[in-house]
Write an enzyme that holds these catalytic residues in place. Structure first.
Site, mmCIF file in Angstrom:
data_model
loop_
_atom_site.group_PDB
_atom_site.id
_atom_site.type_symbol
_atom_site.label_atom_id
_atom_site.label_comp_id
_atom_site.label_asym_id
_atom_site.label_seq_id
_atom_site.Cartn_x
_atom_site.Cartn_y
_atom_site.Cartn_z
ATOM 1 N N GLU A 14 0.866 -1.172 0.000
ATOM 2 C CA GLU A 14 0.000 0.000 0.000
ATOM 3 C C GLU A 14 0.910 1.232 0.000
ATOM 4 O O GLU A 14 1.313 1.685 -1.060
ATOM 5 C CB GLU A 14 -0.883 -0.077 1.265
ATOM 6 N N ARG B 148 -7.503 1.302 14.632
ATOM 7 C CA ARG B 148 -8.261 0.062 14.379
ATOM 8 C C ARG B 148 -8.041 -0.923 15.532
ATOM 9 O O ARG B 148 -8.961 -1.640 15.930
ATOM 10 C CB ARG B 148 -7.889 -0.575 13.035
ATOM 11 N N GLU C 53 -10.096 -9.566 5.545
ATOM 12 C CA GLU C 53 -9.381 -9.472 6.816
ATOM 13 C C GLU C 53 -10.039 -10.195 7.994
ATOM 14 O O GLU C 53 -9.350 -10.725 8.864
ATOM 15 C CB GLU C 53 -9.204 -7.993 7.184
#
Ligand SMILES: Cc1cc2nc3c(=O)[nH]c(=O)nc-3n(C[C@H](O)[C@H](O)[C@H](O)COP(=O)(O)OP(=O)(O)OC[C@H]3O[C@@H](n4cnc5c(N)ncnc54)[C@H](O)[C@@H]3O)c2cc1C
Ligand code: FES
Length: 1263
Positions: free
Chosen positions: A734, A812, A1194
């Site tokens: 990413e 997260r 995920e």
């Protein structure tokens, strides 16, 4: 294998077997049908391994298949479908793979048993693929060996090759071999090249002269002698294995005990591919202290035959005089290793060998031990004993003192105790020993000796406690695969051409298996130059001098660029805090300092290695503990307070004195390497008008475009970034992609030539960051009726040297720290440590697994502290429909209880629990653990603006449709799902639709393909575009009802109706205020799941086996059950690796040691459970995503942690047996070292504790 090494041989590659255009080979067909490829990068390797097996043995057994793929790894699939495809060739199968006993894990509820568990409106299916319809394998259809090669017998001809001063001699005559070695004593003999290749690649040795002895017939001799078996070293290890097996058949068992130990060891020696080429000579000559065979040679008194032209043959016993230093033997430079003589054993001789590695299969040993006891049959006393250990010194060593003192003793408890004491004295390791794990390695020497002692006692029928018990684990693992995949068939009313919900094959599946799938590395660009990065040799300090002179003088090296060549002072990253090249200061080991450009890849690498970099090192901050001590933060501090979501304006601190039941604790979780199979690489092609075309293996074309534009001052409309597919990403491609793309673009711009940058894994793992390691400090109160009340937790993430995506990862973790439990009141804090390591980044789960791990640990601590059943504690505290999380989200359609109860039932959890207890009662040194664990995962990017996507849908006048969207295909099946979505939206057959590569000139500003939302986001964007087109076409459909799709298109075109549409889609997000601690309805929905795993551990060595896994996952109405189940299995196995065997190894000075598969171990096919069941929760649908589906990439990863806790249960059973009842802290990962050292017992007690942490420098530190 060097090209010269295959002189005269035929080489078959995956492309050579058969292509997509022709009928594919049965191996290719079955792997495709079994959904056995995801990113496809490992696939050619698997195909060739299986193809080779079939060519050599057309009717293999399942064990043959297991051995054939020993050296193949896959990071995506979780191996189940690969095994299913390949086992279908096994002779004990009829093309179909066996499922559970009655064929269905629904058990009594199965429709075949009269139940309705499989029925309803939509039938439940139990298998994704059916191999029975595949073409049978017919060996007579195979390619023949090229007659020309057969006729000309090249392989029997000697040959010499001289290329640029590098000489290759390939004699076929033995005397010529000896003469060559005499003439060129310093020429390297190359046998299998498995060791030399490493020296060549990573130590850049100059291999000027090589002698390949493999064609010399004398070296292939093998025969029995009076003393044993003579094995010429021209044999590969596999051939040696065959020869030993063959000889053993005709010999009495008593004579072959050493052979048996060698054969058993060979099974764990590297993988089949290495054994097919590697030689025993190479192993002996390398003299590695962790060789697997050398301990056996020493303990068995095997002999080695050395020969030289000048002095002739000499035969030496491989004993304490043979290995004379680190990787040094008594072999002289002009000698060759001609043969080994493996001795016979005798009636009264007992011989066993043991090995322990981080991963059982295809891994170098941590410690190996070989043991020989010669008993006197009359006196039953030990005549003599040999004990040899690898991994305990700079060379393989005999326990001479121990052996001497045990000679003449009786085989009883006194001998055992004396032996253990003597070995612990003779094999001590300093706390700072190279390789580390001092206490573990010493414990293993004792454990191995103890295993040997028990085995001999059993053989001698001496009654000693536990001697009849097995100490080897996994004997109950079936040789077949019990695997089911439960999913619902589409409704009977669904049109046949509507592919949504059907288990379609990956759109590139066949191309993966035929090797025709194109990755960035496959793209050839005329005149393309190659580059390599110059890396920092230290982790922290100043750069005193960088001198590329030597490199620039090398033939083929073209240029060197560094920070001084950059047009701006811009830095990379969302926070512009990552230097393109380090200048003046170094922040982490292997930080890029400059880039060398050369005519080819190898020259570029050698050039980069020749750049002289002088630095002054300073003490780095490496671990979270060091950062906390030094107050080294990148971000300080984020928070969440559940009170603020309940209408309170002020945060009230917890008053712990109110409660009688409060626990406090700390737990640590390590990071994880992405280990995508395709390493980072890109090509930058300069175009006219300062424009650039960038072809790159990335998950984020937008990031690559942005960073090149920003750092090199190029407007973004002049940078076109493209990607067709990538060989795995998992988050690692990413924001890490610009680290490679920006320097490469600089070089291309400067030289005005295409430049390619391809990272070797060694560099890829050092330059790029990993999953964030975390530390958690927590405190929690439990009410008298066992409800979770107050929770106070701080999460510390190791961010590395720059921010990158750490804020997102940390937040997260914070919003997943509740996992599936309702805490009445929670205060959650998070901080990001700045350390001198590569910048840690996104990784599947993005902090979620770390957060959940903390809370699952405290659930165990509560249960063990207050003597509660952890499952009852869980069930009491599981979220209910409509409950609010600490971050302010209300859980709607909360299916956690459903997955929990269904998993409990399907796995027969309660029944198994009793069996596990029974097993543990009966076995002293093997323990089993059973664990069930739930998970919840919120879907969507944390930042609101990122939850958007665009797509471009073009219809051509022949009726075909071309789609471009912003998502990247990295194995997760995104393009396949997009095809299914578009086919349903346009109501046309899927064959009419094609998905084009992802490119910034088709879809601008696309978000990275991450956060599991690829199909949620791109799916709605495609749906939007299709709806626009449908609207435009509707008048034609209405007007020309009797006509078909193509006619409507042509009619619309004639009427000048636009046949292209740009679609746009968003998904829900409500931002949480992490600075003030106030939550929000952050995610649109959550995904739920539960897993149940059973393991067995070897308490003496720390080895474990995963016996069974059941997963129930709520992923809504699946868009494609094959892809979704593949994602669940793959994520589970990746999570299993994270929590058990994947260990990042870094020295205290910040130097990264785990930089390749040699040190870093991901799960292999041997590790995955042979009892593996995945079930998609029935009747779940989701209003928040396309066609009622749910994201899947995920969420299942955390379920791999169930194995960790099952292991912990097994350790706990051992500890309780040893009288240690209380809670014990257990950090992740559960490596063999962690398992063994937690199994405290009489052996670990014999090893002195490590001294005070400040008094020595450990080999590695936990980040
Ligand atoms: C992926 C991988 C996994 C591995 N796993 C293991 C493992 O589990 N256990 C283990 O013990 N090792 C392991 N190794 C190490 C290595 O494979 C073995 O040591 C192997 O036996 C080396 O043999 P080779 O023929 O390939 O040696 P080469 O690489 O050909 O040579 C190694 C050295 O031996 C010398 N040499 C070779 N042949 C002769 C000869 N006839 N006479 C004199 N000198 C000679 C060479 O000059 C060189 O110095 C592994 C290696 C790899 C790459
Ligand atoms: S499919 Fe095996 S590594 Fe991706």
């Amino acid at each position: 294998m060097p090209v010269c090494g295959v002189f005269g041989k035929a080489v078959t590659t995956v492309e050579g077997i058969r292509g997509v255009e022709e009928r594919v080979h049965p191996v290719q067909e079955r792997l495709t049908k079994a959904h056995g490829s995801q990113c496809g990068y490992c696939t050619p390797g698997f195909i060739m391994a299986m193809y080779t097996l079939l060519r050599n043995k057309p009717q293999p057994t399942k064990d043959d298949v297991d051995i054939a793929i020993q050296g193949n790894l896959c990071r995506c699939t979780g191996y189940r479908p690969i095994l299913e495809a390949f086992y279908s060739f096994a002779k004990d199968e009829k093309g179909e793979i066996k499922v559970t006993e009655n064929g269905c894990p629904m058990g009594e509820k199965c429709c075949k048993n009269g139940g309705d568990g499989c029925g309803g409106e939509r039938k439940t299916l139990i298998k994704l693929s059916d191999m029975s319809k595949c073409v049978p394998y017919d060996p007579s259809h195979e390619l023949i060996f090229p007659p020309e090669l057969k006729l000309k017998n090249f392989h029997q001809q000697s040959f010499f090759h001289d290329s640029n001063g590098h000489k290759w001699y390939q004699p076929t005559d033995y005397s010529m071999l000896l003469a060559l070695k005499r003439k060129h004593p310093h020429a390297r003999v190359i046998s299998g090249n498995s060791e030399l290749a490493i020296e060549l690649k990573f130590r850049f040795i100059n291999l000027e002269m090589v002698i390949n002895p493999r064609q010399v017939p004398e070296l292939h001799e093998h025969h029995l002698t009076d003393d044993g078996v003579y094995l010429g070293t021209g044999l590969s290890l596999s051939q040696m294995e065959d020869a030993l097996n063959e000889f053993s058949k005709d010999l009495p068992e008593s004579k072959t005990r050493v052979f048996k130990a060698v054969l058993e060891m060979l099974h764990w020696f590297a993988g089949r591919h290495v054994r097919n080429v590697a030689s025993v000579a190479g192993n002996i000559a390398t003299a590695s202290p962790i060789s697997d065979l050398n301990p056996i040679w020493m303990a068995s008194k095997a002999k080695v035959v050395l020969d030289s032209e000048e002095r002739g043959e000499r035969t030496l016993t491989i004993d304490e005089k043979f290995f004379i230093g680190y990787r040094k033997t008594v072999i002289r430079p002009d000698e060759i290793v001609k043969a080994v003589i493996v001795p016979f054993s005798n009636e009264n001789e007992h011989f066993y060998a043991y090995k322990l590695a981080q991963r059982r299969e295809d891994d170098i040993a941590i410690v190996t031990g070989a043991f020989r006891a010669q008993m006197n049959p009359k006196t039953q006393l030990v005549d003599n004993l040999s004990i040899s250990y690898g991994g305990m010194d700079i060379f393989t060593r005999l326990a001479l003192k121990t052996a001497e003192k045990l000679a003449g003793k009786k085989w009883d408890k006194t001998l055992l105790d004396l032996g253990l004491n003597l070995i612990s004295e003779e094999f001590t390791l300093k706390p700072d020993v190279p390789g580390g794990m001092a206490r573990f390695r010493q414990t293993l020497t004792l454990s191995f000796f103890f295993k040997f002692f028990l085995q001999v006692a059993k053989n001698l029928q001496i009654s000693i406690d536990h001697c009849v018990e097995k100490t080897e684990i996994g004997d109950t693992i079936p040789h077949t695969l019990n695997a089911t995949q439960l999913y619902q068939e589409v409704s009977k009313d669904q049109p046949i051409h509507d592919p949504v919900g059907r288990p379609l094959e990956h759109v590139s599946g066949e191309r993966h298996t035929t090797g025709e799938a194109i990755y960035t590395t496959d793209i050839e660009i005329a005149g393309c130059l190659h580059s390599a990065l110059v890396l920092a040799p230290i982790a922290c300090g100043t750069i005193d001098n960088v001198d590329p002179t030597k490199a620039l003088e090398m033939d083929g090296v073209i240029a060197f660029f560094d920070a001084s060549d950059l047009p701006t002072n811009e830095r990379m990253g969302h926070h512009s805090d990552t230097p393109i090249f380090a200048k003046d200061r170094v922040s982490y080991h292997c930080q890029p300092i400059g880039i060398i450009v050369a005519r080819d890849h190898e020259t570029a690498r050698r050039g980069a290695n020749a750049v002289v970099v002088q630095c002054t090192a300073e003490k780095p901050i490496v671990t979270i503990e060091e950062a906390r001590k030094a107050d080294s933060w990148i971000l300080d501090e984020l928070q969440l307070h559940s009170q603020l979501n309940e209408g309170n304006d002020v945060v009230k601190k917890n008053d712990w004195s109110k409660y009688t039941r409060v626990i406090e604790g700390e737990v640590k979780m390590g990071g994880q390497e992405h280990f995508y199979f395709e390493t980072h690489n890109c090509i930058v092609i300069p175009k006219e008008d300062r424009a650039l075309e960038v072809i790159v293996s990335t998950q984020g074309i937008n990031d690559v475009q942005t960073e090149i534009g920003k750092c090199l001052s190029i407007p973004r409309h002049k940078i076109v970034v493209k990607v067709k597919r990538i060989g795995g990403g998992f988050g690692g491609k990413e924001t890490a992609s610009p680290l490679i793309a920006v320097p490469c673009a600089l070089a291309a711009m400067k030289l005005k030539k295409p430049v390619r940058l391809y990272l070797e894994r060694f560099d890829d793992m050092a330059i790029t960051g990993t999953r964030h390691p975390f530390n958690f400090n927590y405190k929690v109160a439990l009410s008298e009726d066992n409800h979770l009340i107050d929770y106070d937790v701080t999460a510390y993430a190791n961010g590395g040297h720059s921010l990158d995506l750490s804020t997102g990862v940390l937040t997260r973790a914070m919003v997943h720290i509740d996992n599936v439990y309702k805490f009445k009141n929670a205060h959650i804090y998070g901080r990001i440590c700045r350390t001198n390591t590569a910048s840690n980044t996104a990784f599947r789960g993005f902090g979620g697994p770390q957060g959940m791990f903390c809370t699952e640990t405290l659930m165990k601590q509560l249960a063990e502290t207050y003597d509660l059943d952890v499952d009852e504690l869980r069930e009491k505290n599981l979220y209910n429909e409509g409950d609010m999380t600490p971050f302010g989200m209300h859980l709607r359609k909360c299916n956690i209880r459903r997955t929990w109860h269904e998993c409990k039932e399907i796995s027969q959890y309660l029944e198994k629990k009793g069996k596990v207890q029974e097993f543990n009662r009966k076995n002293h040194f093997r323990k089993r653990g059973l664990y069930m664990m739930p998970t919840k995962f919120g879907i969507g990017f944390g930042l609101k603006f990122m939850n958007q996507a665009s797509a471009l849908v073009l219809i051509y006048t022949d009726g075909t449709v071309l789609i471009s969207h912003g998502g990247m295909e990295m194995g997760q099946g995104l393009h396949t799902k997009i095809l299914q979505i578009a086919a349903r939206c346009l109501d046309i057959p899927i064959e009419l639709i094609h998905v084009e590569e992802t490119a910034t000139d088709k879809v601008p500003n696309s978000m990275p393909t991450a956060a599991s939302v690829g199909s949620d986001l791109c799916g709605v964007a495609v749906e939007d575009a299709c709806q626009q087109l449908n609207q435009r076409l509707q008048p034609y459909k209405d007007k020309m009802k009797e006509k078909a799709w193509k006619d409507w298109i042509q009619a619309a075109h004639i009427d000048r109706v636009s046949l292209s549409a740009s679609g746009f889609g968003i998904i829900h997000n409500e931002p949480v205020d992490f600075f003030n601690g106030k939550g929000a309805e952050l995610f649109g929905y959550c995904v739920y799941g539960t897993a149940c795993c059973e393991v067995e551990i070897d308490c003496l060595t720390g080895d474990h086996r995963l016996l069974s896994t059941h997963i129930v996952m709520d992923i809504g109405d699946s868009l494609n059950p094959a892809i979704d189940i593949g994602q669940i299995e793959g994520a589970f196995v990746q999570g299993y690796g994270l929590f058990t065997m994947e260990e990042i190894r870094v020295r205290p000075n910040g130097i990264r040691l785990s930089r390749g598969p040699g040190v870093y171990k991901i799960p292999s096919a041997d590790d995955v459970p042979r009892d593996f069941h995945v079930s998609l929760l029935k009747g779940s649908s989701n209003p928040h995503a396309i066609f009622a589906s749910k994201a899947v990439g995920e969420p299942p990863l955390f379920l791999g942690c169930t194995v960790f806790f099952a292991i912990r249960e097994a350790i706990r059973a051992y500890r309780i047996q040893q009288g240690q009842k209380g809670y014990f802290r257990f950090d992740s990962p559960a490596t063999p070292e962690a398992i063994r050292m937690a199994c405290e017992d009489e052996f670990t007690k014999k090893i002195p504790d490590l001294p005070d942490a400040h008094s020595f420098t450990p080999w590695t530190v936990a980040l």
